[in-house]
Scaffold this motif. Structure first.
Motif, PDB file in Angstrom:
ATOM      1  N   GLY A   1       0.778  -1.240   0.000  1.00  0.00           N
ATOM      2  CA  GLY A   1       0.000   0.000   0.000  1.00  0.00           C
ATOM      3  C   GLY A   1       0.805   1.284   0.000  1.00  0.00           C
ATOM      4  O   GLY A   1       0.261   2.344  -0.295  1.00  0.00           O
ATOM      5  N   CYS A   2       2.088   1.207   0.319  1.00  0.00           N
ATOM      6  CA  CYS A   2       2.890   2.433   0.356  1.00  0.00           C
ATOM      7  C   CYS A   2       3.943   2.454  -0.744  1.00  0.00           C
ATOM      8  O   CYS A   2       5.012   3.051  -0.605  1.00  0.00           O
ATOM      9  N   LEU A   3       3.623   1.784  -1.821  1.00  0.00           N
ATOM     10  CA  LEU A   3       4.471   1.852  -3.014  1.00  0.00           C
ATOM     11  C   LEU A   3       3.857   2.863  -3.983  1.00  0.00           C
ATOM     12  O   LEU A   3       2.725   2.682  -4.441  1.00  0.00           O
TER      13      LEU A   3
ATOM     14  N   ASP B   1      -2.010   7.454 -11.054  1.00  0.00           N
ATOM     15  CA  ASP B   1      -0.920   7.593 -12.003  1.00  0.00           C
ATOM     16  C   ASP B   1       0.357   6.883 -11.607  1.00  0.00           C
ATOM     17  O   ASP B   1       1.383   7.098 -12.232  1.00  0.00           O
ATOM     18  N   GLY B   2       0.316   6.032 -10.584  1.00  0.00           N
ATOM     19  CA  GLY B   2       1.475   5.168 -10.341  1.00  0.00           C
ATOM     20  C   GLY B   2       1.669   4.300 -11.570  1.00  0.00           C
ATOM     21  O   GLY B   2       0.707   3.802 -12.142  1.00  0.00           O
TER      22      GLY B   2
ATOM     23  N   HIS C   1      -1.101   2.184 -13.518  1.00  0.00           N
ATOM     24  CA  HIS C   1      -1.452   2.572 -14.885  1.00  0.00           C
ATOM     25  C   HIS C   1      -1.329   1.382 -15.837  1.00  0.00           C
ATOM     26  O   HIS C   1      -2.236   1.092 -16.623  1.00  0.00           O
ATOM     27  N   PHE C   2      -0.196   0.674 -15.732  1.00  0.00           N
ATOM     28  CA  PHE C   2       0.004  -0.448 -16.643  1.00  0.00           C
ATOM     29  C   PHE C   2      -0.920  -1.610 -16.326  1.00  0.00           C
ATOM     30  O   PHE C   2      -1.267  -2.384 -17.216  1.00  0.00           O
TER      31      PHE C   2
ATOM     32  N   THR D   1      10.549  10.175 -16.878  1.00  0.00           N
ATOM     33  CA  THR D   1       9.087  10.290 -16.971  1.00  0.00           C
ATOM     34  C   THR D   1       8.390   9.243 -16.110  1.00  0.00           C
ATOM     35  O   THR D   1       7.289   9.464 -15.629  1.00  0.00           O
ATOM     36  N   HIS D   2       9.056   8.114 -15.920  1.00  0.00           N
ATOM     37  CA  HIS D   2       8.419   7.043 -15.137  1.00  0.00           C
ATOM     38  C   HIS D   2       8.901   6.965 -13.699  1.00  0.00           C
ATOM     39  O   HIS D   2       8.243   6.371 -12.859  1.00  0.00           O
ATOM     40  N   GLU D   3      10.068   7.533 -13.434  1.00  0.00           N
ATOM     41  CA  GLU D   3      10.611   7.361 -12.085  1.00  0.00           C
ATOM     42  C   GLU D   3      10.534   8.629 -11.234  1.00  0.00           C
ATOM     43  O   GLU D   3      10.479   8.539 -10.015  1.00  0.00           O
TER      44      GLU D   3
END
Lengths: 374, 445
Positions: free
Chosen positions: A149-151, A158-159, A163-164, B320-322
């Motif tokens: 939960g804290c990643l 938008d993490g 997103h993926f 952009t991702h990190e």
């Protein structure tokens, strides 16, 4: 109630949906997709069931994890002029991901906390480590939330992992989990429906943007390579919410980076889904063997991609070992962790060869009470 | 034409090496108004492209105001010197329909070909520069020229089909040699002497092609088709030789500089990329001024740009991702640094053509440059709201200085507009939801 960040996570609205009588939604207008007392849905999105608030302070009082592969590497191998080989640096870190030793990981890794969590009450009890759902249901079992939960990687909307996840569910055809409801008299209330899980073989029907999945597509059933996914459950519909009885185990199609075929192997699995004529969303919940789950993580995400969100795989490994809460081995150490997978589904019509399916499908799995396996 | 030619005066030998000294633009090759060639034929209008990587940060890139005199938010402030020369297009979408969202590929391929790629190896149709070149660039030495500032031959946004990418010239030294080496024929020389080397090449090639005619008499239809396809490239070469054996039209703005003495240093540090971009741009400007081509492409970064910032450990794409979104700013600070550098180089590119006098205006006045990128918000691989630019007035056919908001319309409308500007006869462009027959009328004169 503290406002939860819900963008893109329709599973989260399940709690609110439970209080809506009648179950017909706006997208149902004029639609009647229950044919021959059956309706089916295909996976069109999905995320781990991770409760989050806008600023993250309630669930992550110690902060967001910022120690990932890059940070670990820098700390272990500072640029101090020491000569080091690739074997003892890069390859050693890769080995630490594939063969982690929980005791060897000494970097900070923040667990999620707080009182509120998403998922289902798997054991019928209210324990000290359980969460309360946003709509007040007590006894929610979801220790995987504490681990993940804290990643930043998995926090919506938008993490990059979050997103993926949606994209992979939509665009990797291997992820075409199907849920079919049969013997349905009403999508609003029906005390006895049959639920069958399959893997579909077809792409989803999308609008011009390719991102919005449209109901009414057609799916063929994978009866050849998808045997292990075929699972039967019994369920009931109350106020438009389907709740199934638990089943001993279930495999759920799960391909991540690269589309490599895989599966979530969920023990004591059950579902709770809000149903409409065109969509279904909610949770698939149960327990996952921590070694299997971790292998899926390492296999589905390269170090490069884990670095996108400062994700420490060895840190996660250590966390899931600490937080595992079910299926103890002979030594008493728990081998599985409670979890909830939030899934979004879109109505489809199934094209299935009845005889082939009948031959392919195993006998209805014996349902067991969740507590029997613990 | 009055017969005067400045090259006659200033061209000479220095220690056995040919030297050229540039002169101010003379109008002796043009009509009285400087708006056409002396024989009355119009000044050529050229088509160029420019590609940048990884899009924009909408909140600090998209102007609030549309139309003329639009504001320049902080991410595009570098465009102030060229604002009057460009149009900015925001809010236009690329539609992929049932195709996957191929990260860093789907957006630019749709924008430039009108078709969504089906998979990572797919390059559907052909890019717009290739299509326009078939119309306007058949009489020049090079049908198209493609260059990159990255130093990587593969960084190109131009292709004829999936198996034929127009690979990029990446070395300024090699590019100079290609353009102005021994096969270059100065269009402004008073007397024309066909190159003996070219004549030999042409005769050898003609002999080979004659043999194919004999071969065609004895093979079946299928093999004829194969032979035809096989030799189509050779016929292009033959056409190029034919053109080199004819006296070129004089070009007043053509004055190639001396060859660079050393190549740009390798590396993707933005300072190095900027140096390489300037060298390649200067050469491209002169190649166009000397009418070596009428269609040209430049990439400042690959899609999924790997450019770097001194002192920052993550390349642009990785950032952009990190990089976390700065809670105060609302965007990724380092990512925006990269985009700002790209906009500076876009301004440099446009400015270089704007500085080159041609007739009563500039080279830029007689061209349309189209600029696009691979994503809008790269962090999430978005392809809606893909930003695009044009620069130049296309010989008076286009207005400039405008911000056009697309409101979710088809991004392919800009490519279609370009095709209409160059007189292509197609009545629509693009497939499925990207198919359009609607020009962006706001920019047309």
């Amino acid at each position: 109630m503290k406002h939860a960040l819900t963008a893109g996570f329709s599973a989260f609205v399940l709690g609110a949906a439970l209080s809506v009588a009648g179950a017909a939604s706006a997208d149902d207008a004029g639609a009647n997709n229950v044919r021959d007392r059956s309706i089916a849905y295909a996976v069109s999105g999905g995320h781990w069931g991770l409760y989050q608030t806008a600023d993250g302070k309630a669930e992550c009082p110690d902060g967001i994890n910022e120690v990932g592969p890059r940070e670990t590497f820098k700390a272990l191998f500072p640029d101090d002029g020491t000569k080091r080989s690739v074997v003892e640096t890069q390859l050693a870190r890769e080995a630490a991901i594939w063969s982690p030793e929980e005791r060897a990981y000494n970097f900070p890794y923040h667990h999620a906390g707080g009182k509120v969590g998403l998922g289902l009450n798997l054991d019928g009890k209210v324990g000290p480590n359980d969460f309360t759902s946003p709509d007040g249901e007590k006894g929610i079992d979801n220790q995987l939330f504490r681990a993940l939960g804290c990643l930043r990687w998995l926090r919506g909307p938008d993490g990059i992992g979050y997103h993926f996840s949606d994209i992979y569910m939509r665009e990797f055809n291997y992820n075409r989990g199907l849920i079919e409801l049969t013997n349905v008299d009403s999508l609003a209330d029906d005390p006895d429906v049959d639920v069958t899980i399959y893997r579909g073989r077809d792409a989803l029907m999308a609008d011009a943007t390719g991102a919005k999945i449209m109901p009414g597509g057609t799916q063929r059933i994978d009866t050849k390579f998808g045997q292990k996914f075929i699972t039967h459950l019994k369920g009931k519909i109350v106020n438009g919410v389907l709740t199934t009885e638990p089943v001993k185990e279930m495999y759920w199609p799960f391909a991540w980076f690269g589309g490599n075929p895989g599966a979530q192997h969920i023990l004591d699995m059950r579902m709770r889904l809000k149903l409409t004529q065109e969509r279904a969303n909610g949770f698939i919940a149960g327990y996952e063997n921590i070694e299997e789950w971790y292998y899926g993580l390492a296999r589905g995400r390269s170090t490069h991609h884990l670095a996108y969100g400062s994700v420490s795989a060895p840190g996660i490994y250590k966390a899931i070992h600490e937080l595992a809460d079910a299926y103890p081995d002979a030594s008493g150490k728990n081998t599985a962790i409670s979890m909830a997978w939030g899934t979004d589904l879109t109505q489809v019509f199934l094209k299935k060869p009845p005889k082939e399916v009948a031959e392919a499908a195993p006998a209805a799995s014996k349902t067991e009470r969740a507590g029997d396996r613990r | 034409m009055n017969g005067m030619n400045r090259r006659r005066v200033l061209r000479g030998l220095l220690d056995g090496t040919a030297v050229c000294v540039a002169l101010p633009l003379l109008n002796c090759f043009l009509n009285g108004n400087g708006t056409a060639m002396a024989d009355g034929s119009p000044l050529p209008v050229r088509f160029g492209t420019w590609g940048w990587g990884l899009g924009l940060n909408k909140a600090i890139f998209v102007p609030q105001k549309t139309g003329a005199n639009f504001d320049l938010p902080e991410e595009i402030q570098a465009l102030a010197p060229i604002q009057k020369h460009i149009n900015l297009f925001t809010g236009f979408d690329c539609f992929r329909d049932a195709a996957p969202n191929l990260c860093h590929k789907t957006g630019w391929v749709i924008a430039r070909s009108g078709i969504a790629p089906a998979n990572q190896s797919d390059l559907p149709g052909e890019t717009i520069d290739v299509t326009i070149a078939k119309k306007i660039s058949t009489t020049t030495r090079f049908q198209t020229l493609t260059a990159t500032a990255t130093g990587n031959v593969r960084d190109s946004y131009s292709y004829e089909n999936a198996k034929s990418v127009n690979i990029a010239d990446w070395s300024p030294l090699q590019f100079y040699s290609k353009l102005f080496g021994e096969d270059f024929q100065d269009p402004n020389l008073p007397d024309f002497k066909p190159s003996a080397r070219t004549m030999v090449r042409k005769s050898v090639l003609t002999g080979v092609l004659d043999r194919t005619k004999e071969l065609n008499k004895v093979v079946g239809a299928e093999d004829k088709a194969r032979i035809d396809q096989y030799f189509s490239g050779l016929r292009d070469l033959e056409r190029q030789f034919d053109q080199q054996l004819k006296k070129p039209e004089p070009r007043a703005a053509c004055h190639p500089a001396k060859a660079p003495t050393e190549d740009a240093k390798p590396g993707l540090d933005y300072e190095l990329v900027g140096q390489r971009h300037k060298m390649m741009t200067d050469l491209m400007v002169m190649a166009v001024a000397c009418d070596q081509t009428r269609v040209f492409n430049m990439a400042i970064a690959a899609q999924q740009a790997a450019t770097t910032k001194p002192g920052y450990d993550k390349p642009h794409h990785t950032a952009t991702h990190e990089e976390p979104v700065d809670a105060q700013l609302g965007y990724q600070k380092e990512v925006s640094w990269f985009i700002r550098r790209e906009m500076e180089l876009w301004a440099q590119y446009v400015g270089s053509f704007a500085k080159m006098k041609e007739g009563d205006g500039t080279l830029l006045d007689n061209m349309l440059i189209y600029a696009s990128t691979d994503q809008s918000l790269a962090r999430l691989h978005q392809i809606d709201g893909l930003p695009m630019f044009t620069a130049g007035r296309a010989g008076g056919k286009l207005k400039t200085g405008l911000h056009i908001a697309g409101a979710g319309g088809q991004g392919t409308r800009l490519g279609y507009t370009a095709m209409k500007v160059f007189g292509l006869e197609n009545t629509s462009w693009g497939t499925q939801s990207n198919n359009t027959s609607k020009e962006i009328g706001e920019i047309l004169v």
